[in-house]
Design an enzyme around this catalytic site. Sequence first.
Site, PDB file in Angstrom:
ATOM      1  N   SER A 191     -16.612  30.959 -21.839  1.00 32.19           N
ATOM      2  CA  SER A 191     -16.528  32.236 -21.116  1.00 32.19           C
ATOM      3  C   SER A 191     -16.755  33.445 -22.028  1.00 32.19           C
ATOM      4  CB  SER A 191     -15.182  32.311 -20.402  1.00 32.19           C
ATOM      5  OG  SER A 191     -15.052  33.517 -19.714  1.00 32.19           O
ATOM      6  N   ASP A 220     -19.484  38.753 -18.077  1.00 29.06           N
ATOM      7  CA  ASP A 220     -19.000  38.042 -19.265  1.00 29.06           C
ATOM      8  C   ASP A 220     -19.942  36.848 -19.519  1.00 29.06           C
ATOM      9  OD1 ASP A 220     -18.139  36.361 -17.185  1.00 29.06           O
ATOM     10  OD2 ASP A 220     -16.407  35.667 -18.312  1.00 29.06           O
ATOM     11  N   ASP A 249     -20.108  33.597 -19.085  1.00 26.87           N
ATOM     12  CA  ASP A 249     -20.463  32.590 -18.078  1.00 26.87           C
ATOM     13  C   ASP A 249     -20.568  33.208 -16.685  1.00 26.87           C
ATOM     14  OD1 ASP A 249     -17.680  32.977 -17.949  1.00 26.87           O
ATOM     15  OD2 ASP A 249     -17.373  31.018 -17.041  1.00 26.87           O
ATOM     16  N   ASP A 268     -18.727  34.666 -14.489  1.00 28.95           N
ATOM     17  CA  ASP A 268     -17.807  34.595 -13.346  1.00 28.95           C
ATOM     18  C   ASP A 268     -17.088  35.928 -13.163  1.00 28.95           C
ATOM     19  OD1 ASP A 268     -16.270  34.273 -15.616  1.00 28.95           O
ATOM     20  OD2 ASP A 268     -15.062  32.628 -14.832  1.00 28.95           O
TER      21      ASP A 268
HETATM   22 MG    MG Z   1     -15.761  33.858 -17.658  1.00 27.89          MG
END
Ligand code: MG
Length: 458
Positions: free
Chosen positions: A104, A247, A249, A251
Amino acid sequence: MQSNVAPRAPRLFGTNGVRGVVNTEGMDCEFAMRLGLAIGSYMKGPVMMGTDARTSNDMLRSACSAGLMAAGCDVLDCGIVPTPTLQYAVKTNKASGGVMITASHNPPEFNGIKCIDPDGTEMARSNEERIEALFHTCAFTRADWAHVGRTRPNATAVGEYIDAIVSLVDTDAIKKAKLRVAVDCSNGAASVVTPKLLERLGVRYVTLNADPNGAFPGHNSEPTPDNTKDIVELVKAGGFDFGFVHDGDADRTIFVDDRGRYMYGDRSLALVAHYACRERKDGLVVTSVGSSMCVEDAVRLAGGRVEYTMVGSPIVARAMIESGAVFGGEENGGLIFPELQYCRDGAMSGAKVLEIVAKHGRLSDLLDRIPSYSQYKTKTRCPDEKKQDVMGRLAATAKGDRVDTTDGVKIFSGKSWVLVRPSGTEPIFRVFSEAQTPDQARDIAESYKKRVEELIRG
Ligand code: MG
Protein backbone atom coordinates in the site's frame (compact mmCIF):
# COMPACT_ATOMS: atom_id res chain seq x y z
CA MET A 1 1.07 -24.95 36.87
CA GLN A 2 0.25 -26.46 33.48
CA SER A 3 -2.23 -24.73 31.24
CA ASN A 4 -4.61 -26.77 29.13
CA VAL A 5 -4.99 -23.87 26.69
CA ALA A 6 -2.83 -24.30 23.59
CA PRO A 7 -0.53 -21.32 23.05
CA ARG A 8 -1.76 -19.08 20.23
CA ALA A 9 0.24 -19.33 17.03
CA PRO A 10 2.08 -16.10 16.17
CA ARG A 11 -0.06 -13.74 14.14
CA LEU A 12 1.03 -13.16 10.52
CA PHE A 13 -1.67 -10.89 9.12
CA GLY A 14 -1.92 -7.34 10.41
CA THR A 15 -4.80 -4.97 9.66
CA ASN A 16 -3.84 -4.96 5.98
CA GLY A 17 -2.15 -8.25 5.19
CA VAL A 18 1.35 -9.43 6.02
CA ARG A 19 3.95 -6.67 5.62
CA GLY A 20 7.71 -6.44 5.95
CA VAL A 21 10.97 -5.19 4.46
CA VAL A 22 11.83 -7.36 1.46
CA ASN A 23 14.44 -10.07 2.05
CA THR A 24 14.58 -9.18 5.74
CA GLU A 25 11.86 -9.40 8.39
CA GLY A 26 10.77 -12.68 6.78
CA MET A 27 9.28 -11.07 3.65
CA ASP A 28 11.31 -13.28 1.30
CA CYS A 29 10.69 -15.90 -1.38
CA GLU A 30 10.67 -18.86 1.04
CA PHE A 31 8.06 -17.16 3.21
CA ALA A 32 5.91 -16.18 0.21
CA MET A 33 5.94 -19.78 -1.10
CA ARG A 34 5.00 -21.27 2.27
CA LEU A 35 2.26 -18.69 2.72
CA GLY A 36 1.09 -19.49 -0.84
CA LEU A 37 0.88 -23.16 0.15
CA ALA A 38 -1.18 -22.25 3.22
CA ILE A 39 -3.46 -19.90 1.26
CA GLY A 40 -3.94 -22.51 -1.48
CA SER A 41 -4.68 -25.24 1.07
CA TYR A 42 -7.39 -22.95 2.47
CA MET A 43 -8.84 -21.50 -0.78
CA LYS A 44 -8.96 -24.83 -2.68
CA GLY A 45 -9.81 -23.32 -6.07
CA PRO A 46 -8.91 -20.65 -8.63
CA VAL A 47 -7.12 -17.66 -7.08
CA MET A 48 -6.89 -14.23 -8.71
CA MET A 49 -3.58 -12.47 -8.17
CA GLY A 50 -2.48 -8.87 -8.61
CA THR A 51 0.39 -6.63 -7.58
CA ASP A 52 1.06 -2.94 -7.07
CA ALA A 53 4.18 -1.45 -8.71
CA ARG A 54 6.94 -2.48 -6.27
CA THR A 55 10.37 -3.77 -7.40
CA SER A 56 9.96 -7.01 -5.42
CA ASN A 57 6.57 -7.90 -6.89
CA ASP A 58 7.78 -10.41 -9.49
CA MET A 59 9.77 -12.29 -6.86
CA LEU A 60 6.95 -12.47 -4.32
CA ARG A 61 4.26 -13.16 -6.92
CA SER A 62 6.25 -16.03 -8.42
CA ALA A 63 7.00 -17.57 -5.04
CA CYS A 64 3.47 -17.18 -3.72
CA SER A 65 2.04 -18.53 -7.01
CA ALA A 66 4.32 -21.59 -6.77
CA GLY A 67 2.86 -22.34 -3.34
CA LEU A 68 -0.71 -21.84 -4.58
CA MET A 69 -0.14 -24.13 -7.59
CA ALA A 70 1.53 -26.79 -5.44
CA ALA A 71 -1.66 -26.83 -3.35
CA GLY A 72 -3.64 -27.42 -6.55
CA CYS A 73 -4.97 -23.90 -7.20
CA ASP A 74 -4.95 -22.27 -10.63
CA VAL A 75 -3.61 -18.71 -10.53
CA LEU A 76 -5.30 -16.04 -12.65
CA ASP A 77 -2.64 -13.37 -12.89
CA CYS A 78 -3.97 -9.83 -13.40
CA GLY A 79 -0.49 -8.21 -13.33
CA ILE A 80 -0.25 -4.67 -11.94
CA VAL A 81 -3.71 -3.60 -10.79
CA PRO A 82 -5.12 -1.49 -7.95
CA THR A 83 -6.26 -3.56 -4.95
CA PRO A 84 -9.95 -2.66 -5.59
CA THR A 85 -9.58 -3.81 -9.23
CA LEU A 86 -8.44 -7.22 -8.00
CA GLN A 87 -11.25 -7.28 -5.44
CA TYR A 88 -13.83 -6.57 -8.14
CA ALA A 89 -12.31 -9.31 -10.33
CA VAL A 90 -12.44 -11.87 -7.50
CA LYS A 91 -16.12 -11.15 -6.95
CA THR A 92 -17.19 -11.07 -10.61
CA ASN A 93 -15.11 -14.10 -11.70
CA LYS A 94 -16.44 -16.15 -8.76
CA ALA A 95 -12.88 -17.08 -7.79
CA SER A 96 -12.14 -18.92 -4.55
CA GLY A 97 -10.27 -15.85 -3.38
CA GLY A 98 -7.60 -13.34 -4.24
CA VAL A 99 -4.01 -12.57 -3.33
CA MET A 100 -2.67 -9.04 -3.68
CA ILE A 101 1.06 -8.41 -3.46
CA THR A 102 1.21 -4.89 -2.03
CA ALA A 103 2.49 -2.79 0.84
CA SER A 104 0.00 0.00 0.00
CA HIS A 105 1.50 3.30 1.22
CA ASN A 106 4.69 1.94 2.87
CA PRO A 107 8.17 3.02 1.71
CA PRO A 108 9.64 1.21 -1.34
CA GLU A 109 11.69 -1.35 0.61
CA PHE A 110 8.48 -2.88 2.01
CA ASN A 111 6.13 -5.35 0.43
CA GLY A 112 3.24 -7.44 1.61
CA ILE A 113 0.73 -10.19 0.89
CA LYS A 114 -2.95 -9.59 1.39
CA CYS A 115 -5.87 -12.02 0.97
CA ILE A 116 -9.28 -11.34 -0.50
CA ASP A 117 -12.44 -13.31 0.35
CA PRO A 118 -14.60 -14.72 -2.52
CA ASP A 119 -17.08 -11.81 -2.20
CA GLY A 120 -14.23 -9.35 -2.93
CA THR A 121 -13.95 -8.02 0.63
CA GLU A 122 -10.68 -7.85 2.56
CA MET A 123 -10.35 -11.26 4.19
CA ALA A 124 -12.19 -11.65 7.51
CA ARG A 125 -9.89 -12.15 10.49
CA SER A 126 -11.40 -15.60 11.22
CA ASN A 127 -10.35 -16.80 7.74
CA GLU A 128 -6.85 -15.34 8.15
CA GLU A 129 -6.58 -17.34 11.37
CA ARG A 130 -7.36 -20.54 9.43
CA ILE A 131 -4.54 -19.73 6.99
CA GLU A 132 -2.18 -18.92 9.88
CA ALA A 133 -3.00 -22.29 11.50
CA LEU A 134 -2.19 -24.14 8.24
CA PHE A 135 1.02 -22.11 7.88
CA HIS A 136 2.27 -22.82 11.39
CA THR A 137 1.38 -26.52 11.38
CA CYS A 138 2.55 -27.06 7.77
CA ALA A 139 -0.74 -28.91 7.18
CA PHE A 140 -0.53 -28.17 3.46
CA THR A 141 -2.49 -29.77 0.65
CA ARG A 142 -0.01 -31.09 -1.96
CA ALA A 143 -1.64 -31.79 -5.29
CA ASP A 144 -0.54 -34.89 -7.22
CA TRP A 145 1.19 -34.50 -10.58
CA ALA A 146 -2.05 -34.41 -12.54
CA HIS A 147 -3.68 -31.74 -10.37
CA VAL A 148 -0.92 -29.21 -9.81
CA GLY A 149 -2.27 -25.72 -10.62
CA ARG A 150 -1.35 -23.56 -13.60
CA THR A 151 -0.96 -19.82 -14.09
CA ARG A 152 -3.00 -18.03 -16.74
CA PRO A 153 -2.84 -14.31 -17.47
CA ASN A 154 -6.00 -12.27 -16.99
CA ALA A 155 -6.21 -9.21 -19.22
CA THR A 156 -9.83 -8.23 -18.60
CA ALA A 157 -9.82 -7.11 -14.94
CA VAL A 158 -8.95 -3.45 -15.63
CA GLY A 159 -11.51 -3.01 -18.45
CA GLU A 160 -14.33 -4.66 -16.50
CA TYR A 161 -13.56 -2.57 -13.42
CA ILE A 162 -13.58 0.69 -15.41
CA ASP A 163 -16.84 -0.34 -17.12
CA ALA A 164 -18.41 -0.93 -13.71
CA ILE A 165 -17.39 2.49 -12.37
CA VAL A 166 -18.57 4.27 -15.54
CA SER A 167 -21.96 2.53 -15.23
CA LEU A 168 -22.40 3.76 -11.65
CA VAL A 169 -21.80 7.51 -12.06
CA ASP A 170 -23.70 10.12 -14.08
CA THR A 171 -21.39 10.09 -17.10
CA ASP A 172 -23.55 12.57 -19.06
CA ALA A 173 -23.38 15.15 -16.26
CA ILE A 174 -19.61 14.70 -15.97
CA LYS A 175 -19.06 15.03 -19.74
CA LYS A 176 -21.31 18.10 -19.96
CA ALA A 177 -19.44 19.89 -17.16
CA LYS A 178 -16.19 19.82 -19.22
CA LEU A 179 -14.08 19.37 -16.11
CA ARG A 180 -10.29 19.52 -15.97
CA VAL A 181 -8.42 17.72 -13.22
CA ALA A 182 -4.87 16.87 -12.17
CA VAL A 183 -4.17 13.35 -10.93
CA ASP A 184 -1.08 12.01 -9.18
CA CYS A 185 -0.83 8.20 -9.46
CA SER A 186 2.19 8.10 -7.10
CA ASN A 187 4.02 5.75 -9.57
CA GLY A 188 1.69 3.07 -8.27
CA ALA A 189 -1.09 0.79 -9.46
CA ALA A 190 -3.46 3.71 -10.20
CA SER A 191 -1.33 4.37 -13.30
CA VAL A 192 -3.06 1.49 -15.13
CA VAL A 193 -6.63 2.57 -14.30
CA THR A 194 -7.24 6.24 -13.46
CA PRO A 195 -6.04 7.89 -16.73
CA LYS A 196 -8.18 5.41 -18.73
CA LEU A 197 -11.16 6.06 -16.46
CA LEU A 198 -10.83 9.84 -16.90
CA GLU A 199 -10.78 9.39 -20.68
CA ARG A 200 -13.96 7.32 -20.54
CA LEU A 201 -15.61 10.04 -18.44
CA GLY A 202 -14.69 12.73 -20.98
CA VAL A 203 -12.58 14.64 -18.47
CA ARG A 204 -9.50 16.62 -19.52
CA TYR A 205 -6.61 15.76 -17.24
CA VAL A 206 -2.93 16.19 -16.49
CA THR A 207 -1.07 13.32 -14.82
CA LEU A 208 1.84 13.29 -12.41
CA ASN A 209 3.86 10.12 -11.65
CA ALA A 210 1.58 8.03 -13.88
CA ASP A 211 4.04 5.26 -14.78
CA PRO A 212 4.40 2.26 -12.45
CA ASN A 213 7.84 2.52 -10.82
CA GLY A 214 8.64 0.78 -7.55
CA ALA A 215 11.50 3.15 -6.78
CA PHE A 216 8.80 5.83 -6.26
CA PRO A 217 10.82 8.57 -7.99
CA GLY A 218 8.04 11.14 -7.56
CA HIS A 219 7.43 10.77 -3.83
CA ASN A 220 6.66 8.06 -1.32
CA SER A 221 3.28 6.46 -1.78
CA GLU A 222 1.45 7.70 1.33
CA PRO A 223 -0.61 10.76 0.26
CA THR A 224 0.43 13.00 3.18
CA PRO A 225 0.61 16.80 2.81
CA ASP A 226 4.41 16.45 2.44
CA ASN A 227 4.11 13.94 -0.41
CA THR A 228 1.47 15.92 -2.30
CA LYS A 229 3.23 19.29 -2.66
CA ASP A 230 3.65 18.93 -6.45
CA ILE A 231 -0.03 18.45 -7.18
CA VAL A 232 -0.97 21.22 -4.74
CA GLU A 233 1.38 23.59 -6.62
CA LEU A 234 0.04 22.42 -9.97
CA VAL A 235 -3.60 22.99 -8.98
CA LYS A 236 -2.76 26.34 -7.35
CA ALA A 237 -1.26 27.49 -10.64
CA GLY A 238 -4.83 27.47 -11.93
CA GLY A 239 -7.06 25.97 -14.56
CA PHE A 240 -8.13 22.84 -12.64
CA ASP A 241 -11.46 21.93 -11.09
CA PHE A 242 -9.54 19.87 -8.54
CA GLY A 243 -6.68 17.45 -8.10
CA PHE A 244 -6.42 14.03 -6.53
CA VAL A 245 -3.72 11.64 -5.39
CA HIS A 246 -3.84 7.86 -4.94
CA ASP A 247 -1.77 5.81 -2.53
CA GLY A 248 0.45 2.99 -3.90
CA ASP A 249 -2.27 0.38 -4.42
CA ALA A 250 -4.99 2.93 -5.22
CA ASP A 251 -7.55 1.94 -2.63
CA ARG A 252 -7.35 5.44 -1.17
CA THR A 253 -7.66 8.94 -2.63
CA ILE A 254 -6.83 12.35 -1.21
CA PHE A 255 -8.26 15.45 -2.90
CA VAL A 256 -6.90 18.96 -3.51
CA ASP A 257 -9.66 21.53 -4.10
CA ASP A 258 -9.75 24.10 -6.94
CA ARG A 259 -7.93 26.60 -4.70
CA GLY A 260 -5.07 24.14 -4.13
CA ARG A 261 -6.07 23.24 -0.57
CA TYR A 262 -5.13 19.74 0.61
CA MET A 263 -8.29 18.03 1.87
CA TYR A 264 -7.87 15.72 4.82
CA GLY A 265 -9.65 12.42 4.25
CA ASP A 266 -12.51 13.05 6.63
CA ARG A 267 -13.53 16.12 4.58
CA SER A 268 -13.94 14.05 1.41
CA LEU A 269 -15.64 11.34 3.49
CA ALA A 270 -18.09 13.99 4.79
CA LEU A 271 -18.70 15.41 1.32
CA VAL A 272 -19.43 12.10 -0.39
CA ALA A 273 -21.46 10.90 2.62
CA HIS A 274 -23.61 14.04 2.39
CA TYR A 275 -24.54 13.43 -1.24
CA ALA A 276 -25.01 9.69 -0.73
CA CYS A 277 -27.61 10.51 1.95
CA ARG A 278 -29.25 13.22 -0.15
CA GLU A 279 -29.77 10.74 -2.99
CA ARG A 280 -31.18 8.05 -0.69
CA LYS A 281 -33.29 9.51 2.12
CA ASP A 282 -32.68 8.23 5.67
CA GLY A 283 -29.32 6.87 4.57
CA LEU A 284 -27.00 5.22 7.04
CA VAL A 285 -23.26 5.98 6.85
CA VAL A 286 -20.70 3.79 8.62
CA THR A 287 -17.34 5.06 9.77
CA SER A 288 -14.86 4.27 12.53
CA VAL A 289 -14.62 6.04 15.89
CA GLY A 290 -11.68 8.25 14.89
CA SER A 291 -13.58 10.17 12.20
CA SER A 292 -14.20 13.89 12.53
CA MET A 293 -17.52 15.32 13.72
CA CYS A 294 -17.74 16.99 10.32
CA VAL A 295 -18.88 13.62 8.90
CA GLU A 296 -21.85 13.45 11.27
CA ASP A 297 -22.65 17.15 10.64
CA ALA A 298 -22.67 16.63 6.86
CA VAL A 299 -24.72 13.44 7.09
CA ARG A 300 -27.32 14.99 9.43
CA LEU A 301 -27.70 17.98 7.12
CA ALA A 302 -28.71 15.50 4.42
CA GLY A 303 -31.18 13.71 6.72
CA GLY A 304 -28.96 10.66 7.30
CA ARG A 305 -27.35 9.08 10.36
CA VAL A 306 -23.95 7.68 11.28
CA GLU A 307 -22.99 4.35 12.85
CA TYR A 308 -19.50 4.03 14.38
CA THR A 309 -17.31 0.93 14.36
CA MET A 310 -13.87 -0.10 15.52
CA VAL A 311 -10.95 1.23 13.46
CA GLY A 312 -10.12 -0.76 10.29
CA SER A 313 -11.61 -0.80 6.79
CA PRO A 314 -12.57 -4.54 6.85
CA ILE A 315 -14.61 -3.85 10.00
CA VAL A 316 -16.30 -0.79 8.43
CA ALA A 317 -17.07 -2.82 5.27
CA ARG A 318 -18.63 -5.71 7.20
CA ALA A 319 -20.74 -3.34 9.31
CA MET A 320 -21.95 -1.74 6.07
CA ILE A 321 -23.02 -5.13 4.69
CA GLU A 322 -24.89 -5.97 7.91
CA SER A 323 -26.65 -2.62 8.24
CA GLY A 324 -27.36 -1.92 4.56
CA ALA A 325 -25.46 1.39 4.72
CA VAL A 326 -25.50 3.72 1.70
CA PHE A 327 -21.88 4.71 2.15
CA GLY A 328 -18.91 4.34 4.48
CA GLY A 329 -15.21 4.84 4.95
CA GLU A 330 -12.45 6.12 7.13
CA GLU A 331 -10.62 9.39 7.67
CA ASN A 332 -7.52 8.23 5.75
CA GLY A 333 -9.15 8.72 2.32
CA GLY A 334 -10.50 5.15 2.06
CA LEU A 335 -14.09 5.42 0.79
CA ILE A 336 -16.44 2.44 0.33
CA PHE A 337 -19.25 2.51 -2.27
CA PRO A 338 -21.70 -0.38 -1.74
CA GLU A 339 -23.17 0.03 -5.22
CA LEU A 340 -19.79 -1.15 -6.59
CA GLN A 341 -18.25 -3.29 -3.86
CA TYR A 342 -17.60 -3.46 -0.13
CA CYS A 343 -14.01 -2.27 -0.08
CA ARG A 344 -12.08 0.98 -0.25
CA ASP A 345 -11.92 2.20 -3.80
CA GLY A 346 -9.60 4.96 -5.03
CA ALA A 347 -10.77 5.23 -8.66
CA MET A 348 -14.46 5.16 -7.70
CA SER A 349 -13.73 7.94 -5.17
CA GLY A 350 -12.31 10.09 -7.98
CA ALA A 351 -15.28 9.36 -10.28
CA LYS A 352 -17.82 10.13 -7.53
CA VAL A 353 -16.24 13.50 -6.68
CA LEU A 354 -16.24 14.33 -10.42
CA GLU A 355 -19.97 13.60 -10.45
CA ILE A 356 -20.58 15.71 -7.32
CA VAL A 357 -18.64 18.68 -8.73
CA ALA A 358 -20.36 18.34 -12.13
CA LYS A 359 -23.80 18.41 -10.50
CA HIS A 360 -23.35 20.67 -7.49
CA GLY A 361 -20.57 23.20 -8.13
CA ARG A 362 -17.01 24.08 -7.24
CA LEU A 363 -15.27 21.75 -4.81
CA SER A 364 -14.01 24.64 -2.64
CA ASP A 365 -17.58 25.98 -2.21
CA LEU A 366 -18.96 22.54 -1.37
CA LEU A 367 -16.21 21.97 1.19
CA ASP A 368 -16.64 25.36 2.81
CA ARG A 369 -20.21 24.36 3.69
CA ILE A 370 -18.92 21.49 5.84
CA PRO A 371 -18.05 22.56 9.41
CA SER A 372 -14.41 22.20 10.26
CA TYR A 373 -12.79 21.27 13.56
CA SER A 374 -9.31 21.14 15.06
CA GLN A 375 -7.67 17.86 15.97
CA TYR A 376 -4.75 17.01 18.22
CA LYS A 377 -2.85 13.75 18.67
CA THR A 378 -0.52 12.68 21.44
CA LYS A 379 0.53 9.43 23.11
CA THR A 380 1.87 8.07 26.36
CA ARG A 381 3.75 4.90 27.27
CA CYS A 382 1.96 2.07 29.08
CA PRO A 383 3.06 -1.54 29.66
CA ASP A 384 0.83 -3.93 27.66
CA GLU A 385 -0.29 -5.81 30.80
CA LYS A 386 -1.75 -2.63 32.32
CA LYS A 387 -3.72 -1.50 29.26
CA GLN A 388 -6.96 -3.39 29.95
CA ASP A 389 -7.17 -2.24 33.56
CA VAL A 390 -6.45 1.40 32.63
CA MET A 391 -9.14 1.28 29.94
CA GLY A 392 -11.71 -0.14 32.35
CA ARG A 393 -11.02 2.47 35.02
CA LEU A 394 -10.97 5.31 32.50
CA ALA A 395 -14.37 4.25 31.11
CA ALA A 396 -15.84 3.87 34.63
CA THR A 397 -14.71 7.30 35.81
CA ALA A 398 -15.08 9.29 32.58
CA LYS A 399 -17.26 12.39 32.85
CA GLY A 400 -18.87 13.59 29.63
CA ASP A 401 -22.15 13.82 27.77
CA ARG A 402 -21.57 10.35 26.38
CA VAL A 403 -18.94 7.61 26.68
CA ASP A 404 -18.46 5.20 23.77
CA THR A 405 -16.32 2.07 24.22
CA THR A 406 -16.63 0.72 20.66
CA ASP A 407 -12.83 0.92 20.26
CA GLY A 408 -10.88 2.37 23.19
CA VAL A 409 -12.73 4.97 25.27
CA LYS A 410 -14.27 7.94 23.44
CA ILE A 411 -15.69 10.71 25.63
CA PHE A 412 -17.96 13.38 24.15
CA SER A 413 -18.46 16.80 25.81
CA GLY A 414 -20.46 19.41 23.88
CA LYS A 415 -18.82 20.00 20.50
CA SER A 416 -15.64 18.09 21.37
CA TRP A 417 -14.43 14.56 22.01
CA VAL A 418 -11.35 12.68 23.06
CA LEU A 419 -10.49 9.12 22.09
CA VAL A 420 -8.03 7.06 24.19
CA ARG A 421 -6.95 3.84 22.43
CA PRO A 422 -4.29 1.30 23.32
CA SER A 423 -1.95 0.56 20.42
CA GLY A 424 -2.17 -3.03 19.19
CA THR A 425 1.54 -3.18 18.35
CA GLU A 426 3.36 -0.83 20.76
CA PRO A 427 3.30 -0.30 24.57
CA ILE A 428 1.52 3.03 24.23
CA PHE A 429 -1.89 4.68 24.50
CA ARG A 430 -2.85 7.04 21.70
CA VAL A 431 -4.83 10.10 22.75
CA PHE A 432 -6.72 11.84 19.95
CA SER A 433 -9.05 14.81 20.36
CA GLU A 434 -11.24 17.09 18.32
CA ALA A 435 -12.69 20.49 19.27
CA GLN A 436 -13.69 23.83 17.79
CA THR A 437 -10.26 25.49 18.22
CA PRO A 438 -6.67 24.17 18.18
CA ASP A 439 -6.15 25.28 21.82
CA GLN A 440 -9.26 23.45 23.02
CA ALA A 441 -8.25 20.28 21.16
CA ARG A 442 -4.73 20.38 22.66
CA ASP A 443 -5.98 21.08 26.20
CA ILE A 444 -8.48 18.20 26.10
CA ALA A 445 -5.92 15.70 24.78
CA GLU A 446 -3.21 16.80 27.22
CA SER A 447 -5.58 16.59 30.21
CA TYR A 448 -6.63 13.04 29.25
CA LYS A 449 -3.02 12.08 28.69
CA LYS A 450 -2.35 13.16 32.31
CA ARG A 451 -5.44 11.24 33.48
CA VAL A 452 -4.21 8.07 31.73
CA GLU A 453 -0.75 8.51 33.30
CA GLU A 454 -2.37 8.78 36.76
CA LEU A 455 -4.30 5.56 36.13
CA ILE A 456 -1.12 3.80 34.95
CA ARG A 457 0.63 4.81 38.21
CA GLY A 458 -2.38 3.30 40.05
MG1 MG B 1 -3.65 1.36 0.17
